[in-house]
Design an enzyme around this catalytic site. Structure first.
Site, short mmCIF file in Angstrom:
data_model
loop_
_atom_site.label_atom_id
_atom_site.label_comp_id
_atom_site.label_asym_id
_atom_site.label_seq_id
_atom_site.Cartn_x
_atom_site.Cartn_y
_atom_site.Cartn_z
N CYS A 43 0.97 -1.60 -0.16
CA CYS A 43 0.30 -0.06 -0.03
C CYS A 43 0.91 1.40 -0.12
O CYS A 43 1.19 1.68 -0.78
CB CYS A 43 -0.54 0.30 1.10
SG CYS A 43 -1.85 -1.67 1.48
N HIS A 60 -1.22 7.74 4.35
CA HIS A 60 -0.72 5.81 4.27
C HIS A 60 0.60 6.99 4.29
O HIS A 60 1.80 5.64 3.60
CB HIS A 60 -1.29 5.17 3.92
CG HIS A 60 -0.61 3.11 4.48
ND1 HIS A 60 -0.61 2.09 3.79
CD2 HIS A 60 -0.50 3.38 5.51
CE1 HIS A 60 0.16 1.53 4.29
NE2 HIS A 60 -0.37 1.99 5.43
#
Length: 523
Positions: free
Chosen positions: A79, A142
């Site tokens: 990710c 993120h």
């Protein structure tokens, strides 16, 4: 004319020639940009890519109205690095989203990794501001959770979402749950203020994210501002969730429920653009950050179709992603392009559509796909498959060469962690890091998309293909200037939490305060 409006008009005039060959006349301003980034959604999850449940009618319709990309890739099978690559147009090994703690080790940003996106990197929203764009991120960031990495410090004007995924729940006294932000303000935490029921999978988050998107689109349409919406939701990342309306409605269980809700939400976003009469001035792209997480399958993971393995690996299942471009009136409907594409291309393509040039002071790995999307052209380019600090493989045309193979370690595998369940290919899905730099494993992905049958080393085909691929790899490595690794240091004191498996990887840089003799490491 006011200065701001004049600038936008001039930008539109500069941008207009790039649409020669498009279906409609030039626009008066650069197009709105909507990037729909899914989390751990696999290539095989869409009906248009052959999933037998046929439960993605809106995405299938989006493909029928636009361009489908069967050969589209992420920049990393995890990710965090893939998101950094999308927003910078650069491989993670260049922008710093990798670790040197151990060879070919994937790394991401849980709460206690203290690195993040460097100030030296120029992100897409920062550059789009030069063309008057208003930028919003909805969902998962993120790219670092410390204050200097906040998305509003890196070009976004608005944010609703979280710095990390919806892991948890945790003991909110010793180990806090993940925070959720509205711009600069922390407005709550997952599991406490934003409920996720682990037993049933019920959560209303996708509906909240959908409304955030629709409200932003409406507000920018009213203000006549070009906008960039980065819709980075995470319902298909384990623990998977869906709202009550969608629970139990899929043939695929809870994961399918989440996919159905995402599909419905995408349909509502596209319909809203049409309702506001701005669909012909809005470029939309749908894709995923990496392949389906087979470690979470079958109940919490998706499908990578015919491809080998999944998330965390540099086999096709970990790197090849679903991808659809949509722009009514400009993209000829019903197209399938076999262009080799990358999430990094979304950076360069978005800048081109906005009438901007990418930064010239650094290596940009993404290419401008607008000639492909608007005119059906094909651009010759390689795809590099990285895992941590190592180039594991490269694709040139229909051929893929593996220079290293590795699924996951024997230690993880013995604990039941398997990134290739039911897909063991002898000599390919190895649990030791196997080097093939002198004699790469070669696959023809047209004949063998599942990477099951490597070409014979003694065949004429092998020799001819290797002669073409080797100079591409040599040039890439000669020009590679790695960035400062941002994911090297875990600090348990940051969030009082260390992810499982943090203790036994590589040389010790930083011991936790609770036990000075024990090392803490990121995955």
């Amino acid at each position: 004319m006011e200065t701001g409006k004049l600038a936008l008009a001039l930008c539109g005039l500069l941008w207009a020639p790039s649409l020669a060959g498009a279906a409609n006349a030039p626009l008066l301003r650069p197009p709105n940009l909507v990037l729909l980034l899914m989390d751990d959604m696999g290539w095989g999850d869409l009906g248009v890519f052959g999933h037998p449940s046929k439960e993605t009618p809106n995405l299938d319709q989006m493909a029928s109205e636009g361009v489908l990309f069967p050969d589209f890739y992420t920049a990393n099978p995890l990710c965090s690095p893939s998101r950094a690559a999308l927003l910078t147009g650069r491989l993670p090994v260049r922008n710093g989203f990798y670790t040197t703690n151990a060879h070919a080790r994937n790394a991401y940003t849980p709460q206690n990794i203290v690195g993040g996106i460097p100030d030296s990197e120029l992100l897409l929203p920062e550059l789009l501001k030069k063309a008057g764009y208003v930028n919003k991120i909805v969902g998962k960031w993120h790219l670092g959770h410390k204050s200097q990495f906040h998305p509003l410090r890196h070009g976004f004007d608005q944010w609703f979402g979280s710095p990390n995924c919806h892991f948890g729940p945790y003991d909110n006294k010793a180990v806090p749950n993940i925070p959720v932000y509205q711009d600069w303000e922390m407005i709550g935490r997952y599991y406490e203020d934003f409920k996720i029921d682990h037993k049933t999978g019920e959560a209303n988050l996708t509906q909240i994210y959908l409304q955030e998107a629709l409200d932003f689109i409406s507000a920018q349409q009213a203000s006549q501002q070009p906008f960039f919406l980065y819709w980075a939701i995470d319902a298909t990342h384990a623990p998977v969730y869906a709202s009550r309306e969608f629970l139990g409605t899929s043939q695929r269980g809870l994961y399918g429920d989440a996919v159905r809700e995402i599909d419905d939400s995408v349909g509502k976003i596209l319909s809203y653009l049409k309702k506001l009469n701005i669909s012909e001035n809005t470029f939309v792209f749908f894709t995923s950050d990496n392949g389906a997480a087979l470690i979470s399958a079958p109940n919490q993971g998706g499908s990578n179709g015919p491809f080998l393995c999944g998330k965390q690996t540099t086999f096709e299942g970990g790197m090849r992603e679903p991808a659809i471009a949509w722009w009514p009136g400009h993209i000829p409907a019903g197209q399938v392009s076999h262009q080799l594409g990358s999430v990094m291309d979304l950076f360069t393509t978005s800048l081109a559509l906005a009438g901007l040039q990418p930064p010239s002071d650094r290596q940009i790995d993404g290419i401008d796909l607008s000639p492909v999307i608007l005119q059906g052209k094909l651009i010759d380019r390689p795809i590099f498959y990285y895992r941590g600090n190592e180039m594991m493989a490269v694709r040139v045309g229909l051929y893929k060469a593996h220079y290293w193979t590795w699924s996951n370690s024997w230690e993880q595998f013995s604990q039941g962690i398997d990134f290739c369940p039911g897909q063991n290919v002898s000599g390919v899905t190895t649990h030791d890091q196997e080097e093939h730099t002198k004699l790469p494993l070669l696959f023809h992905l047209g004949r063998d998309p599942g990477e099951k049958y490597p070409l014979s080393f003694t065949s004429a085909e092998y020799q001819t293909v290797l002669e073409g691929i080797s100079p591409v790899v040599e040039q890439h490595k000669e020009l590679l200037l790695p960035g400062q690794p941002q994911l090297n240091v875990c600090d348990q004191a940051v969030m009082n939490w260390a992810p499982p498996g943090c203790e036994k990887l590589g040389k010790c840089l930083k011991p936790p305060r609770s036990d000075p003799k024990k090392c803490i490491w990121p995955h």
